[in-house]
Write an enzyme that holds these catalytic residues in place. Structure first.
Site, PDB file in Angstrom:
ATOM      1  N   PRO A  62     213.298   9.849  95.471  1.00  0.00           N
ATOM      2  CA  PRO A  62     213.425  11.178  96.043  1.00  0.00           C
ATOM      3  C   PRO A  62     212.193  11.471  96.900  1.00  0.00           C
ATOM      4  CG  PRO A  62     212.812  11.334  93.734  1.00  0.00           C
ATOM      5  CD  PRO A  62     212.988   9.873  94.051  1.00  0.00           C
ATOM      6  N   ARG A 106     217.635  12.599  92.851  1.00  0.00           N
ATOM      7  CA  ARG A 106     217.832  11.430  91.988  1.00  0.00           C
ATOM      8  C   ARG A 106     219.318  11.242  91.675  1.00  0.00           C
ATOM      9  NH1 ARG A 106     212.620  12.873  88.552  1.00  0.00           N
ATOM     10  NH2 ARG A 106     211.118  11.553  89.640  1.00  0.00           N
ATOM     11  N   ASP A 111     208.919   7.492  92.355  1.00  0.00           N
ATOM     12  CA  ASP A 111     208.519   8.671  93.125  1.00  0.00           C
ATOM     13  C   ASP A 111     207.831   8.242  94.410  1.00  0.00           C
ATOM     14  OD1 ASP A 111     209.542  10.382  91.217  1.00  0.00           O
ATOM     15  OD2 ASP A 111     207.625  10.622  90.182  1.00  0.00           O
ATOM     16  N   ASP A 163     205.054   8.862  95.623  1.00  0.00           N
ATOM     17  CA  ASP A 163     203.624   8.536  95.530  1.00  0.00           C
ATOM     18  C   ASP A 163     203.355   7.414  94.528  1.00  0.00           C
ATOM     19  OD1 ASP A 163     204.275  10.065  93.308  1.00  0.00           O
ATOM     20  OD2 ASP A 163     202.409  11.223  93.340  1.00  0.00           O
ATOM     21  N   ASP A 174     213.027  15.663  84.068  1.00  0.00           N
ATOM     22  CA  ASP A 174     213.053  14.221  83.809  1.00  0.00           C
ATOM     23  C   ASP A 174     212.967  13.932  82.311  1.00  0.00           C
ATOM     24  OD1 ASP A 174     210.436  15.197  83.822  1.00  0.00           O
ATOM     25  OD2 ASP A 174     209.612  13.510  84.938  1.00  0.00           O
TER      26      ASP A 174
END
Length: 186
Positions: A10, A77, A93, A95, A179
């Site tokens: 995402p 997601r 993710d 990052d 999550d």
């Protein structure tokens, strides 16, 4: 040839981290036709959408889904799982980075053990990760003994048919610990 793993990323205003993330996924030792990367742009307002489109245009393993702004990673997601073609899905993710053999090693373990979920080793940069969780590889981990409840982020390999069969979806929109709720249910 069937896709073995779909990496779902995402993305919202990806900025400086997106290049490192994409490079780490596209540098996997798993053969390119065996995996794909599904970037789900969550209504970015910066240069991210055209950057992702350009990446998908030059990298056969990369695809982009443009998703209306949802306010959290759950919606993107879920959209990525819906678009995924892989036998397994891995959530990453924007990052984060993967070690070069990550997908290959997790997929090998999943198929060898017949696993619905594989928890790959995570190295926390600025985040606490319990050392004993990743002290050794285990073909079968116990949720309590192996402290898996201390690692509730979705950065795991999930059999896609398992997610679909049990209608496991992440809460969408701004949701607190979305999550964690998904991982506990899984």
């Amino acid at each position: 040839m069937a896709v073995k793993v779909s990496v779902v990323v995402p993305v919202f205003n990806g900025g400086e981290h997106l290049d490192e993330c994409a490079e780490s996924v596209l540098a996997q030792t798993m053969p390119r036709g065996d995996y794909e990367v599904v970037f789900v742009d969550d209504g970015s307002t910066d240069e991210t959408p055209p950057l992702l489109d350009a990446l998908a245009g030059r990298e056969q393993a990369a695809r982009v889904v443009h998703h209306p702004r949802s306010g959290g990673p759950g919606g993107p997601r879920n959209a990525g799982v819906e678009q995924a073609q892989g036998e397994y899905v891995y959530f990453l993710d924007q990052d984060d980075r993967l070690a070069p053999r990550a997908l290959e090693r997790m997929y090998d373990m999943a198929t060898r053990c017949g696993s619905d979920i594989v928890v790959g080793k995570v190295v926390g940069h600025g985040r606490g990760v319990a050392r004993n969780t990743f002290a050794a590889s285990r073909d079968r981990a116990d949720i309590l003994t192996d402290h898996l409840l201390g690692f509730l982020t979705p950065h795991k390999l999930f059999r896609r048919s398992f997610l679909l069969r049990h209608d496991l979806r992440l809460p969408e929109g701004p949701a607190w610990l979305e999550d964690h709720r998904f991982v506990v249910e899984a």
